[in-house]
Design an enzyme around this catalytic site. Structure first.
Site, short mmCIF file in Angstrom:
data_model
loop_
_atom_site.label_atom_id
_atom_site.label_comp_id
_atom_site.label_asym_id
_atom_site.label_seq_id
_atom_site.Cartn_x
_atom_site.Cartn_y
_atom_site.Cartn_z
N LYS A 208 0.84 -1.20 0.00
CA LYS A 208 0.00 0.00 0.00
C LYS A 208 0.88 1.25 0.00
CE LYS A 208 -3.60 2.20 2.74
NZ LYS A 208 -4.52 2.09 3.85
N GLU A 214 10.47 -4.68 4.69
CA GLU A 214 10.54 -6.08 4.25
C GLU A 214 10.25 -6.20 2.76
OE1 GLU A 214 8.88 -4.90 6.82
OE2 GLU A 214 8.98 -6.25 8.56
N GLY A 270 -4.95 -2.05 5.02
CA GLY A 270 -4.16 -3.19 4.53
C GLY A 270 -4.84 -4.53 4.79
N ARG A 271 -5.34 -4.72 5.99
CA ARG A 271 -5.93 -6.02 6.35
C ARG A 271 -7.34 -6.18 5.79
NH1 ARG A 271 -4.84 -2.68 10.47
NH2 ARG A 271 -6.52 -1.95 11.83
N GLU A 356 -4.84 -6.96 14.66
CA GLU A 356 -4.36 -5.62 14.30
C GLU A 356 -5.52 -4.62 14.39
OE1 GLU A 356 -2.53 -4.38 10.32
OE2 GLU A 356 -0.73 -4.94 11.42
N HIS A 387 -5.60 -33.66 17.20
CA HIS A 387 -4.50 -34.49 17.67
C HIS A 387 -3.36 -33.65 18.20
CE1 HIS A 387 -6.30 -38.21 16.15
NE2 HIS A 387 -6.84 -37.39 15.28
N LYS A 507 9.16 -0.99 14.16
CA LYS A 507 9.64 -0.65 12.80
C LYS A 507 10.72 0.42 12.90
CE LYS A 507 5.43 -0.91 9.91
NZ LYS A 507 4.50 -0.08 9.13
O1 F6P Z 1 2.13 -4.30 9.86
C1 F6P Z 1 1.72 -3.01 9.64
C2 F6P Z 1 1.21 -2.81 8.25
O2 F6P Z 1 1.04 -1.45 8.05
C3 F6P Z 1 -0.10 -3.57 7.97
O3 F6P Z 1 -1.22 -2.93 8.43
C4 F6P Z 1 -0.04 -3.70 6.50
O4 F6P Z 1 -0.95 -4.65 6.06
C5 F6P Z 1 1.41 -4.10 6.32
O5 F6P Z 1 2.10 -3.32 7.27
C6 F6P Z 1 1.98 -3.89 4.96
O6 F6P Z 1 1.97 -2.55 4.55
P1 F6P Z 1 2.18 -2.14 3.05
O7 F6P Z 1 1.10 -2.76 2.24
O8 F6P Z 1 2.14 -0.65 3.04
O9 F6P Z 1 3.53 -2.66 2.61
#
Ligand code: F6P
Length: 545
Positions: A208, A214, A270-271, A356, A387, A507
Protein backbone atom coordinates in the site's frame (compact mmCIF):
# COMPACT_ATOMS: atom_id res chain seq x y z
CA UNK A 1 -25.86 9.73 18.97
CA UNK A 2 -23.78 10.19 22.13
CA UNK A 3 -22.73 6.86 23.51
CA UNK A 4 -21.79 6.60 27.19
CA UNK A 5 -18.53 4.88 28.14
CA UNK A 6 -18.89 1.11 28.08
CA UNK A 7 -19.39 0.63 31.80
CA UNK A 8 -21.93 3.43 31.86
CA UNK A 9 -24.28 1.72 29.41
CA UNK A 10 -27.28 0.20 31.24
CA UNK A 11 -26.98 -3.11 29.34
CA UNK A 12 -23.41 -3.49 30.60
CA UNK A 13 -24.45 -3.42 34.25
CA UNK A 14 -27.32 -5.80 33.49
CA UNK A 15 -24.95 -8.17 31.71
CA UNK A 16 -22.57 -8.17 34.67
CA UNK A 17 -25.40 -9.13 36.98
CA UNK A 18 -26.74 -11.63 34.50
CA UNK A 19 -23.33 -13.22 34.05
CA UNK A 20 -23.08 -13.84 37.80
CA UNK A 21 -26.37 -15.75 37.60
CA UNK A 22 -25.29 -17.61 34.47
CA UNK A 23 -21.93 -18.84 35.65
CA UNK A 24 -23.19 -22.07 37.14
CA UNK A 25 -25.51 -22.88 34.28
CA UNK A 26 -24.48 -25.85 32.17
CA UNK A 27 -25.19 -26.33 28.48
CA UNK A 28 -26.62 -29.73 29.46
CA UNK A 29 -29.27 -27.90 31.44
CA UNK A 30 -30.23 -25.33 28.82
CA UNK A 31 -30.55 -28.03 26.18
CA UNK A 32 -32.61 -30.21 28.54
CA UNK A 33 -34.90 -27.26 29.25
CA UNK A 34 -35.61 -26.57 25.59
CA UNK A 35 -35.59 -29.44 23.15
CA UNK A 36 -35.84 -27.02 20.22
CA UNK A 37 -32.80 -24.97 21.25
CA UNK A 38 -30.57 -26.48 18.56
CA UNK A 39 -33.01 -25.34 15.87
CA UNK A 40 -34.06 -22.11 17.51
CA UNK A 41 -30.66 -20.56 18.18
CA UNK A 42 -29.60 -20.64 14.56
CA UNK A 43 -29.55 -18.13 11.73
CA UNK A 44 -29.30 -18.70 8.03
CA UNK A 45 -28.35 -15.86 5.75
CA UNK A 46 -26.35 -15.33 2.57
CA UNK A 47 -25.89 -19.10 2.30
CA UNK A 48 -24.30 -19.42 5.73
CA UNK A 49 -25.94 -21.41 8.50
CA UNK A 50 -24.81 -20.39 11.98
CA UNK A 51 -25.69 -22.65 14.88
CA UNK A 52 -24.95 -20.65 18.01
CA UNK A 53 -27.04 -22.81 20.33
CA UNK A 54 -23.95 -24.35 21.93
CA UNK A 55 -23.05 -21.07 23.59
CA UNK A 56 -23.39 -20.29 27.28
CA UNK A 57 -26.33 -18.00 26.73
CA UNK A 58 -30.05 -17.85 27.40
CA UNK A 59 -32.70 -15.77 25.70
CA UNK A 60 -32.06 -13.18 28.37
CA UNK A 61 -28.34 -13.07 27.50
CA UNK A 62 -29.22 -12.47 23.90
CA UNK A 63 -31.71 -9.79 24.79
CA UNK A 64 -29.10 -7.96 26.87
CA UNK A 65 -26.35 -8.33 24.27
CA UNK A 66 -28.67 -6.94 21.61
CA UNK A 67 -29.56 -4.10 23.96
CA UNK A 68 -25.83 -3.46 24.38
CA UNK A 69 -25.48 -3.25 20.60
CA UNK A 70 -28.29 -0.67 20.46
CA UNK A 71 -26.88 1.34 23.35
CA UNK A 72 -23.46 1.26 21.68
CA UNK A 73 -24.85 2.93 18.57
CA UNK A 74 -24.02 0.00 16.33
CA UNK A 75 -26.77 0.79 13.83
CA UNK A 76 -25.55 4.38 13.39
CA UNK A 77 -21.96 3.27 13.17
CA UNK A 78 -22.71 0.75 10.43
CA UNK A 79 -24.38 3.56 8.52
CA UNK A 80 -21.42 5.87 9.03
CA UNK A 81 -19.04 3.23 7.65
CA UNK A 82 -21.17 2.54 4.57
CA UNK A 83 -21.59 6.24 3.80
CA UNK A 84 -17.85 6.92 3.94
CA UNK A 85 -17.51 8.97 7.14
CA UNK A 86 -13.95 9.19 8.45
CA UNK A 87 -14.44 6.65 11.23
CA UNK A 88 -10.74 5.80 11.29
CA UNK A 89 -10.29 8.85 13.47
CA UNK A 90 -6.63 8.53 14.42
CA UNK A 91 -5.66 8.43 10.73
CA UNK A 92 -8.54 10.70 9.62
CA UNK A 93 -9.61 8.21 6.98
CA UNK A 94 -12.82 6.68 5.76
CA UNK A 95 -13.23 2.91 5.99
CA UNK A 96 -14.73 1.83 2.73
CA UNK A 97 -13.62 -1.71 1.94
CA UNK A 98 -17.34 -2.36 1.32
CA UNK A 99 -16.97 -0.16 -1.80
CA UNK A 100 -14.45 -2.65 -3.21
CA UNK A 101 -17.23 -5.15 -3.73
CA UNK A 102 -20.09 -2.81 -4.56
CA UNK A 103 -21.66 -3.83 -7.87
CA UNK A 104 -21.04 -1.80 -10.99
CA UNK A 105 -23.66 0.92 -11.04
CA UNK A 106 -23.83 1.33 -7.26
CA UNK A 107 -23.01 4.68 -5.74
CA UNK A 108 -20.85 5.31 -2.69
CA UNK A 109 -19.91 8.95 -2.35
CA UNK A 110 -16.60 9.82 -0.73
CA UNK A 111 -15.33 13.41 -0.70
CA UNK A 112 -18.10 14.35 -3.10
CA UNK A 113 -17.25 11.68 -5.63
CA UNK A 114 -18.74 8.26 -6.42
CA UNK A 115 -15.87 5.80 -5.83
CA UNK A 116 -17.57 2.75 -7.37
CA UNK A 117 -16.68 3.57 -11.01
CA UNK A 118 -13.00 3.93 -9.96
CA UNK A 119 -13.15 0.55 -8.22
CA UNK A 120 -14.52 -1.08 -11.35
CA UNK A 121 -12.01 0.66 -13.58
CA UNK A 122 -9.21 -0.97 -11.55
CA UNK A 123 -11.00 -4.31 -11.59
CA UNK A 124 -11.32 -4.08 -15.37
CA UNK A 125 -7.64 -3.24 -15.74
CA UNK A 126 -6.76 -6.19 -13.48
CA UNK A 127 -9.02 -8.49 -15.51
CA UNK A 128 -7.46 -7.39 -18.78
CA UNK A 129 -3.98 -7.99 -17.40
CA UNK A 130 -4.95 -11.34 -15.85
CA UNK A 131 -6.46 -12.53 -19.12
CA UNK A 132 -3.34 -11.57 -21.03
CA UNK A 133 -1.02 -13.33 -18.60
CA UNK A 134 -3.20 -16.43 -18.31
CA UNK A 135 -3.60 -16.75 -22.08
CA UNK A 136 0.10 -16.26 -22.77
CA UNK A 137 -0.50 -13.02 -24.69
CA UNK A 138 1.63 -11.15 -22.13
CA UNK A 139 5.18 -12.32 -22.77
CA UNK A 140 8.28 -12.01 -20.68
CA UNK A 141 11.37 -10.13 -21.86
CA UNK A 142 12.71 -13.04 -23.91
CA UNK A 143 9.35 -13.82 -25.51
CA UNK A 144 8.52 -16.74 -23.21
CA UNK A 145 5.07 -16.78 -21.60
CA UNK A 146 4.70 -16.19 -17.87
CA UNK A 147 4.33 -19.42 -15.93
CA UNK A 148 5.28 -18.27 -12.43
CA UNK A 149 3.76 -15.48 -10.38
CA UNK A 150 5.38 -14.32 -7.15
CA UNK A 151 3.54 -11.89 -4.89
CA UNK A 152 5.95 -9.85 -2.78
CA UNK A 153 4.24 -8.17 0.16
CA UNK A 154 3.71 -8.45 3.90
CA UNK A 155 0.83 -8.16 6.38
CA UNK A 156 -2.35 -7.28 4.53
CA UNK A 157 -0.42 -7.27 1.26
CA UNK A 158 0.45 -10.93 1.77
CA UNK A 159 -1.87 -12.72 4.18
CA UNK A 160 -5.03 -12.15 2.11
CA UNK A 161 -3.37 -13.17 -1.18
CA UNK A 162 -1.81 -16.31 0.35
CA UNK A 163 -4.97 -17.30 2.16
CA UNK A 164 -7.17 -16.74 -0.91
CA UNK A 165 -4.78 -18.62 -3.18
CA UNK A 166 -4.74 -21.61 -0.85
CA UNK A 167 -8.49 -21.41 -0.24
CA UNK A 168 -9.34 -21.26 -3.94
CA UNK A 169 -6.60 -23.50 -5.29
CA UNK A 170 -9.26 -25.83 -6.63
CA UNK A 171 -10.26 -23.08 -9.08
CA UNK A 172 -6.73 -22.03 -9.95
CA UNK A 173 -4.79 -22.33 -13.19
CA UNK A 174 -2.75 -25.43 -12.43
CA UNK A 175 -0.34 -24.87 -15.31
CA UNK A 176 0.98 -21.83 -13.45
CA UNK A 177 2.98 -21.64 -10.23
CA UNK A 178 2.05 -19.15 -7.54
CA UNK A 179 4.39 -18.30 -4.70
CA UNK A 180 4.45 -15.66 -1.99
CA UNK A 181 7.38 -13.86 -0.38
CA UNK A 182 6.80 -11.84 2.77
CA UNK A 183 9.51 -12.34 5.37
CA UNK A 184 12.65 -10.22 5.21
CA UNK A 185 14.50 -13.43 6.08
CA UNK A 186 16.32 -14.13 2.80
CA UNK A 187 15.29 -17.76 3.07
CA UNK A 188 11.75 -16.84 2.10
CA UNK A 189 12.89 -15.32 -1.19
CA UNK A 190 15.51 -18.01 -1.88
CA UNK A 191 12.99 -20.81 -1.47
CA UNK A 192 10.28 -19.00 -3.45
CA UNK A 193 12.42 -18.69 -6.57
CA UNK A 194 14.06 -22.08 -6.30
CA UNK A 195 13.82 -23.91 -9.58
CA UNK A 196 12.08 -21.05 -11.40
CA UNK A 197 13.16 -19.62 -14.74
CA UNK A 198 13.39 -15.81 -14.47
CA UNK A 199 12.30 -15.52 -18.10
CA UNK A 200 8.94 -17.05 -17.12
CA UNK A 201 8.50 -15.25 -13.79
CA UNK A 202 6.33 -12.25 -12.95
CA UNK A 203 6.73 -10.37 -9.67
CA UNK A 204 3.80 -8.47 -8.20
CA UNK A 205 5.17 -5.97 -5.70
CA UNK A 206 2.23 -5.42 -3.38
CA UNK A 207 2.54 -2.63 -0.87
CA UNK A 208 0.00 0.00 0.00
CA UNK A 209 2.72 2.44 1.03
CA UNK A 210 5.55 1.07 -1.15
CA UNK A 211 7.92 1.91 1.69
CA UNK A 212 7.65 -1.20 3.88
CA UNK A 213 11.17 -2.37 4.75
CA UNK A 214 10.54 -6.08 4.25
CA UNK A 215 8.74 -5.68 0.93
CA UNK A 216 11.17 -3.19 -0.54
CA UNK A 217 14.14 -5.34 0.50
CA UNK A 218 12.55 -8.35 -1.17
CA UNK A 219 11.58 -6.29 -4.23
CA UNK A 220 15.20 -5.18 -4.75
CA UNK A 221 16.42 -8.75 -4.34
CA UNK A 222 13.81 -9.88 -6.86
CA UNK A 223 15.06 -7.33 -9.36
CA UNK A 224 18.66 -8.45 -8.84
CA UNK A 225 17.64 -12.09 -9.28
CA UNK A 226 15.75 -11.33 -12.46
CA UNK A 227 18.50 -9.21 -13.97
CA UNK A 228 21.12 -11.80 -13.10
CA UNK A 229 18.98 -14.45 -14.79
CA UNK A 230 18.32 -12.33 -17.85
CA UNK A 231 21.93 -11.33 -18.28
CA UNK A 232 21.67 -7.88 -16.75
CA UNK A 233 19.48 -6.13 -19.31
CA UNK A 234 17.79 -3.52 -17.16
CA UNK A 235 14.90 -3.08 -19.62
CA UNK A 236 14.01 -6.69 -18.73
CA UNK A 237 12.14 -5.65 -15.62
CA UNK A 238 9.31 -4.01 -17.61
CA UNK A 239 7.62 -7.29 -18.47
CA UNK A 240 8.40 -8.99 -15.16
CA UNK A 241 7.39 -6.45 -12.53
CA UNK A 242 4.02 -4.95 -11.77
CA UNK A 243 3.02 -3.02 -8.68
CA UNK A 244 -0.05 -2.81 -6.49
CA UNK A 245 0.02 0.33 -4.41
CA UNK A 246 -1.52 3.66 -3.45
CA UNK A 247 1.84 5.37 -3.91
CA UNK A 248 2.54 6.03 -7.61
CA UNK A 249 5.56 8.19 -6.83
CA UNK A 250 7.43 5.42 -4.98
CA UNK A 251 6.40 2.85 -7.60
CA UNK A 252 7.96 5.01 -10.32
CA UNK A 253 11.06 5.57 -8.18
CA UNK A 254 11.53 1.83 -7.89
CA UNK A 255 11.49 1.63 -11.68
CA UNK A 256 8.07 0.15 -12.38
CA UNK A 257 6.15 1.90 -15.14
CA UNK A 258 3.00 3.29 -13.50
CA UNK A 259 1.08 1.96 -16.50
CA UNK A 260 1.77 -1.41 -14.88
CA UNK A 261 0.56 -0.26 -11.50
CA UNK A 262 -2.79 -1.28 -10.07
CA UNK A 263 -4.06 1.29 -7.62
CA UNK A 264 -6.21 1.40 -4.57
CA UNK A 265 -7.07 4.07 -2.05
CA UNK A 266 -6.25 5.24 1.45
CA UNK A 267 -9.77 4.28 2.53
CA UNK A 268 -8.82 0.60 2.19
CA UNK A 269 -6.95 -0.69 5.24
CA UNK A 270 -4.16 -3.19 4.53
CA UNK A 271 -5.93 -6.02 6.35
CA UNK A 272 -9.16 -5.21 4.49
CA UNK A 273 -7.57 -5.21 1.06
CA UNK A 274 -7.60 -8.77 -0.31
CA UNK A 275 -10.54 -7.83 -2.53
CA UNK A 276 -8.79 -4.73 -3.94
CA UNK A 277 -5.94 -4.79 -6.45
CA UNK A 278 -3.96 -6.49 -3.66
CA UNK A 279 -5.89 -9.55 -4.88
CA UNK A 280 -4.15 -9.40 -8.28
CA UNK A 281 -2.36 -12.70 -7.63
CA UNK A 282 -5.72 -14.22 -6.66
CA UNK A 283 -7.25 -13.03 -9.92
CA UNK A 284 -4.29 -14.36 -11.90
CA UNK A 285 -4.75 -17.71 -10.20
CA UNK A 286 -8.53 -18.13 -10.41
CA UNK A 287 -9.40 -15.84 -13.31
CA UNK A 288 -11.52 -12.66 -13.40
CA UNK A 289 -14.91 -14.42 -13.34
CA UNK A 290 -14.13 -16.33 -10.18
CA UNK A 291 -12.65 -13.19 -8.61
CA UNK A 292 -15.88 -11.32 -9.37
CA UNK A 293 -17.87 -14.18 -7.88
CA UNK A 294 -15.80 -13.80 -4.72
CA UNK A 295 -16.61 -10.07 -4.65
CA UNK A 296 -20.27 -10.99 -5.07
CA UNK A 297 -20.03 -13.12 -1.94
CA UNK A 298 -18.43 -10.28 0.02
CA UNK A 299 -21.19 -7.93 -1.13
CA UNK A 300 -23.96 -10.33 -0.17
CA UNK A 301 -22.61 -10.44 3.38
CA UNK A 302 -22.15 -6.64 3.40
CA UNK A 303 -25.81 -6.20 2.51
CA UNK A 304 -26.86 -8.71 5.13
CA UNK A 305 -24.80 -6.89 7.76
CA UNK A 306 -26.13 -3.49 6.68
CA UNK A 307 -29.79 -4.42 6.56
CA UNK A 308 -30.63 -7.46 8.70
CA UNK A 309 -32.14 -6.91 12.14
CA UNK A 310 -29.50 -7.51 14.75
CA UNK A 311 -31.18 -10.63 16.15
CA UNK A 312 -30.85 -12.26 12.69
CA UNK A 313 -27.55 -10.65 11.76
CA UNK A 314 -24.67 -13.13 11.53
CA UNK A 315 -21.72 -10.76 12.08
CA UNK A 316 -23.55 -8.90 14.84
CA UNK A 317 -24.37 -12.12 16.70
CA UNK A 318 -20.84 -13.45 16.32
CA UNK A 319 -19.36 -10.13 17.43
CA UNK A 320 -21.63 -9.94 20.48
CA UNK A 321 -20.80 -13.51 21.48
CA UNK A 322 -17.10 -12.67 21.24
CA UNK A 323 -17.70 -9.70 23.57
CA UNK A 324 -19.70 -11.90 25.96
CA UNK A 325 -16.82 -14.34 26.46
CA UNK A 326 -14.06 -11.74 26.31
CA UNK A 327 -15.51 -9.30 28.80
CA UNK A 328 -17.70 -11.37 31.08
CA UNK A 329 -16.03 -14.80 31.18
CA UNK A 330 -12.51 -13.39 30.85
CA UNK A 331 -11.80 -15.67 27.88
CA UNK A 332 -8.57 -14.51 26.32
CA UNK A 333 -8.71 -16.32 23.02
CA UNK A 334 -11.00 -17.54 20.27
CA UNK A 335 -10.09 -20.67 18.32
CA UNK A 336 -11.04 -20.78 14.65
CA UNK A 337 -11.18 -24.33 13.41
CA UNK A 338 -11.90 -24.78 9.72
CA UNK A 339 -12.71 -28.37 8.78
CA UNK A 340 -11.49 -27.70 5.29
CA UNK A 341 -7.92 -28.23 4.20
CA UNK A 342 -8.09 -25.42 1.66
CA UNK A 343 -8.64 -23.01 4.56
CA UNK A 344 -5.35 -23.89 6.19
CA UNK A 345 -4.17 -20.25 6.11
CA UNK A 346 -7.52 -18.81 7.21
CA UNK A 347 -6.63 -18.63 10.94
CA UNK A 348 -3.35 -16.84 10.09
CA UNK A 349 -5.27 -14.40 7.91
CA UNK A 350 -7.78 -13.79 10.71
CA UNK A 351 -4.99 -13.07 13.15
CA UNK A 352 -4.13 -9.85 11.37
CA UNK A 353 -7.74 -8.99 10.67
CA UNK A 354 -8.83 -9.39 14.27
CA UNK A 355 -5.75 -8.53 16.31
CA UNK A 356 -4.36 -5.62 14.30
CA UNK A 357 -7.89 -4.24 14.27
CA UNK A 358 -8.96 -4.70 17.87
CA UNK A 359 -5.71 -4.94 19.84
CA UNK A 360 -6.15 -1.41 21.21
CA UNK A 361 -5.73 0.13 24.65
CA UNK A 362 -7.52 3.44 24.21
CA UNK A 363 -10.94 4.41 22.88
CA UNK A 364 -11.28 6.33 19.64
CA UNK A 365 -11.23 9.45 21.81
CA UNK A 366 -7.85 8.46 23.25
CA UNK A 367 -9.13 7.49 26.70
CA UNK A 368 -7.53 4.42 28.30
CA UNK A 369 -10.01 1.54 28.39
CA UNK A 370 -10.84 -0.17 31.67
CA UNK A 371 -11.97 -3.42 30.04
CA UNK A 372 -10.38 -5.99 27.80
CA UNK A 373 -10.45 -5.42 24.06
CA UNK A 374 -9.57 -7.81 21.23
CA UNK A 375 -9.10 -11.45 22.11
CA UNK A 376 -6.32 -13.57 20.60
CA UNK A 377 -7.49 -15.46 17.53
CA UNK A 378 -5.74 -18.65 16.60
CA UNK A 379 -6.43 -22.02 15.09
CA UNK A 380 -5.58 -24.82 12.72
CA UNK A 381 -7.62 -26.88 10.35
CA UNK A 382 -9.50 -29.85 11.77
CA UNK A 383 -8.93 -32.69 12.19
CA UNK A 384 -5.21 -31.95 12.68
CA UNK A 385 -5.87 -29.73 15.70
CA UNK A 386 -7.74 -32.57 17.40
CA UNK A 387 -4.50 -34.49 17.67
CA UNK A 388 -2.65 -31.51 19.00
CA UNK A 389 -4.21 -28.76 21.15
CA UNK A 390 -7.83 -29.90 21.54
CA UNK A 391 -6.82 -31.68 24.75
CA UNK A 392 -6.49 -28.27 26.40
CA UNK A 393 -9.81 -27.06 25.02
CA UNK A 394 -11.60 -30.16 26.34
CA UNK A 395 -9.92 -30.65 29.70
CA UNK A 396 -7.70 -27.63 30.37
CA UNK A 397 -8.51 -24.87 32.81
CA UNK A 398 -9.12 -22.12 30.27
CA UNK A 399 -12.33 -21.25 28.52
CA UNK A 400 -11.77 -21.18 24.77
CA UNK A 401 -14.78 -20.32 22.64
CA UNK A 402 -14.43 -22.07 19.27
CA UNK A 403 -15.68 -21.34 15.78
CA UNK A 404 -16.07 -24.56 13.79
CA UNK A 405 -16.30 -23.96 10.03
CA UNK A 406 -17.50 -26.75 7.76
CA UNK A 407 -18.81 -27.32 4.25
CA UNK A 408 -21.51 -29.78 3.23
CA UNK A 409 -19.84 -30.63 -0.05
CA UNK A 410 -16.21 -31.46 -0.60
CA UNK A 411 -14.31 -30.35 -3.67
CA UNK A 412 -12.42 -33.64 -3.63
CA UNK A 413 -14.85 -36.52 -3.12
CA UNK A 414 -12.79 -39.49 -2.05
CA UNK A 415 -14.40 -42.53 -0.48
CA UNK A 416 -15.67 -41.85 3.04
CA UNK A 417 -13.46 -38.83 3.76
CA UNK A 418 -16.14 -36.15 3.75
CA UNK A 419 -18.54 -37.96 6.11
CA UNK A 420 -15.68 -38.78 8.45
CA UNK A 421 -14.55 -35.14 8.38
CA UNK A 422 -18.03 -33.78 9.15
CA UNK A 423 -18.63 -36.45 11.79
CA UNK A 424 -15.62 -35.01 13.57
CA UNK A 425 -17.03 -31.48 13.49
CA UNK A 426 -20.31 -32.57 15.01
CA UNK A 427 -18.58 -34.88 17.51
CA UNK A 428 -16.25 -32.15 18.72
CA UNK A 429 -18.96 -29.55 19.30
CA UNK A 430 -21.11 -32.18 21.07
CA UNK A 431 -18.22 -33.31 23.26
CA UNK A 432 -17.23 -29.75 24.13
CA UNK A 433 -20.77 -28.79 25.11
CA UNK A 434 -21.97 -31.84 26.97
CA UNK A 435 -18.80 -33.59 28.08
CA UNK A 436 -19.05 -36.80 30.05
CA UNK A 437 -19.94 -36.95 33.73
CA UNK A 438 -18.12 -38.99 36.37
CA UNK A 439 -21.21 -41.17 36.58
CA UNK A 440 -21.10 -41.89 32.86
CA UNK A 441 -17.38 -42.62 32.99
CA UNK A 442 -17.79 -44.95 35.99
CA UNK A 443 -20.71 -46.72 34.29
CA UNK A 444 -18.31 -47.73 31.50
CA UNK A 445 -16.39 -49.79 34.06
CA UNK A 446 -13.62 -47.26 34.57
CA UNK A 447 -11.76 -47.85 37.86
CA UNK A 448 -12.37 -45.11 40.44
CA UNK A 449 -8.82 -43.77 40.34
CA UNK A 450 -9.06 -43.19 36.58
CA UNK A 451 -12.47 -41.51 36.59
CA UNK A 452 -11.23 -37.91 37.19
CA UNK A 453 -8.79 -38.24 34.30
CA UNK A 454 -11.44 -39.44 31.93
CA UNK A 455 -14.29 -37.14 32.72
CA UNK A 456 -15.16 -34.17 30.55
CA UNK A 457 -16.76 -31.21 32.27
CA UNK A 458 -18.25 -29.93 29.03
CA UNK A 459 -19.86 -26.48 29.00
CA UNK A 460 -17.24 -25.39 26.43
CA UNK A 461 -18.93 -23.00 23.99
CA UNK A 462 -18.77 -23.14 20.23
CA UNK A 463 -20.32 -21.77 17.06
CA UNK A 464 -20.82 -24.03 14.08
CA UNK A 465 -20.66 -22.26 10.73
CA UNK A 466 -21.92 -24.44 7.93
CA UNK A 467 -21.74 -23.61 4.24
CA UNK A 468 -22.57 -25.54 1.12
CA UNK A 469 -19.20 -25.69 -0.64
CA UNK A 470 -16.00 -23.69 -0.69
CA UNK A 471 -16.66 -21.56 -3.76
CA UNK A 472 -15.12 -18.12 -4.45
CA UNK A 473 -18.42 -16.55 -3.34
CA UNK A 474 -18.44 -18.59 -0.12
CA UNK A 475 -14.93 -17.39 0.69
CA UNK A 476 -16.01 -13.78 0.17
CA UNK A 477 -18.97 -14.27 2.53
CA UNK A 478 -16.82 -15.89 5.19
CA UNK A 479 -14.19 -13.15 5.15
CA UNK A 480 -16.84 -10.40 5.24
CA UNK A 481 -18.55 -12.21 8.13
CA UNK A 482 -15.38 -11.92 10.22
CA UNK A 483 -14.66 -8.36 9.04
CA UNK A 484 -18.04 -7.22 10.27
CA UNK A 485 -17.82 -9.24 13.47
CA UNK A 486 -14.56 -7.36 14.18
CA UNK A 487 -16.39 -4.10 13.43
CA UNK A 488 -19.19 -5.03 15.83
CA UNK A 489 -16.71 -5.78 18.60
CA UNK A 490 -14.75 -2.58 17.98
CA UNK A 491 -17.96 -0.55 18.11
CA UNK A 492 -18.94 -2.01 21.49
CA UNK A 493 -15.43 -1.27 22.83
CA UNK A 494 -15.37 2.19 21.14
CA UNK A 495 -11.97 1.60 19.64
CA UNK A 496 -10.53 2.50 16.26
CA UNK A 497 -10.43 -0.89 14.54
CA UNK A 498 -8.74 0.60 11.50
CA UNK A 499 -5.44 2.04 12.67
CA UNK A 500 -2.32 0.09 13.72
CA UNK A 501 -0.01 2.41 15.64
CA UNK A 502 1.23 -0.55 17.66
CA UNK A 503 3.45 -1.72 14.83
CA UNK A 504 5.34 1.57 14.53
CA UNK A 505 7.79 1.50 17.43
CA UNK A 506 9.41 -1.79 16.44
CA UNK A 507 9.64 -0.65 12.80
CA UNK A 508 11.40 2.60 13.80
CA UNK A 509 13.82 0.85 16.15
CA UNK A 510 14.72 -1.71 13.49
CA UNK A 511 15.58 1.14 11.09
CA UNK A 512 17.90 2.53 13.78
CA UNK A 513 19.53 -0.82 14.51
CA UNK A 514 20.17 -1.92 10.90
CA UNK A 515 23.11 0.50 10.41
CA UNK A 516 24.47 -0.50 13.81
CA UNK A 517 24.66 -4.09 12.63
CA UNK A 518 26.06 -3.19 9.24
CA UNK A 519 28.67 -0.57 10.11
CA UNK A 520 32.31 -1.62 9.76
CA UNK A 521 33.31 0.65 12.66
CA UNK A 522 32.18 -0.14 16.19
CA UNK A 523 28.87 1.76 16.53
CA UNK A 524 28.05 4.01 19.45
CA UNK A 525 25.18 2.18 21.13
CA UNK A 526 22.69 4.00 23.29
CA UNK A 527 20.02 1.36 23.83
CA UNK A 528 19.37 -0.39 27.14
CA UNK A 529 22.11 -2.73 28.39
CA UNK A 530 20.36 -5.87 27.11
CA UNK A 531 19.86 -4.55 23.56
CA UNK A 532 23.40 -3.14 23.46
CA UNK A 533 24.87 -6.48 24.58
CA UNK A 534 22.82 -8.43 22.03
CA UNK A 535 23.96 -6.13 19.22
CA UNK A 536 27.60 -6.48 20.29
CA UNK A 537 27.32 -10.26 20.56
CA UNK A 538 25.69 -10.53 17.14
CA UNK A 539 28.41 -8.38 15.57
CA UNK A 540 31.04 -10.57 17.17
CA UNK A 541 29.39 -13.79 16.07
CA UNK A 542 29.04 -12.66 12.50
CA UNK A 543 32.65 -11.56 12.55
CA UNK A 544 32.34 -7.82 12.18
CA UNK A 545 33.78 -6.92 15.59
O1 F6P B 1 2.13 -4.30 9.86
C1 F6P B 1 1.72 -3.01 9.64
C2 F6P B 1 1.21 -2.81 8.25
O2 F6P B 1 1.04 -1.45 8.05
C3 F6P B 1 -0.10 -3.57 7.97
O3 F6P B 1 -1.22 -2.93 8.43
C4 F6P B 1 -0.04 -3.70 6.50
O4 F6P B 1 -0.95 -4.65 6.06
C5 F6P B 1 1.41 -4.10 6.32
O5 F6P B 1 2.10 -3.32 7.27
C6 F6P B 1 1.98 -3.89 4.96
O6 F6P B 1 1.97 -2.55 4.55
P1 F6P B 1 2.18 -2.14 3.05
O7 F6P B 1 1.10 -2.76 2.24
O8 F6P B 1 2.14 -0.65 3.04
O9 F6P B 1 3.53 -2.66 2.61
Amino acid sequence: MTVPALRGRPAWASLEKHHAEMEGLHLRQVFADDDKRGERLTVEAAGIYLDYSKNRITDETLRLLLQLAQESGLRERIDTMFRGDKINTSEKRAVLHVALRAPRGASIIYDGQNVVPEVHAVLDKMADFADRVRSGAWKGHTGKRIRNVINVGIGGSDLGPVMAYEALKHYSERAMTFRFVSNVDGTDFAEAVLGLDPAETLFIISSKTFTTLETMTNAHTARDWLLAGLKGESSATAKHFVAVSTNAQEVAKFGIDTANMFGFWDWVGGRYSMDSAIGLSTMLAIGPDNFRAMLGGFHEMDEHFRTAPFERNLPVLMGLLAVWYNNFFGAQTVAVLPYQQYLKRFPAYLQQLTMESNGKHVTWDGVAVDYDTGPIYWGEPGTNGQHSFYQLIHQGTRLIPCDFIAFAHTLNPLGRHQDILLANVFAQTEALSFGKTAKQVAAEGTPDWLVPHRLFEGNRPSNTILLDALTPAALGKLVALYEHSVFTQGTIWQIDSFDQWGVELGKALAQQIVPQLESAAEPKLEHDSSTNALIRRYRKLKGSA
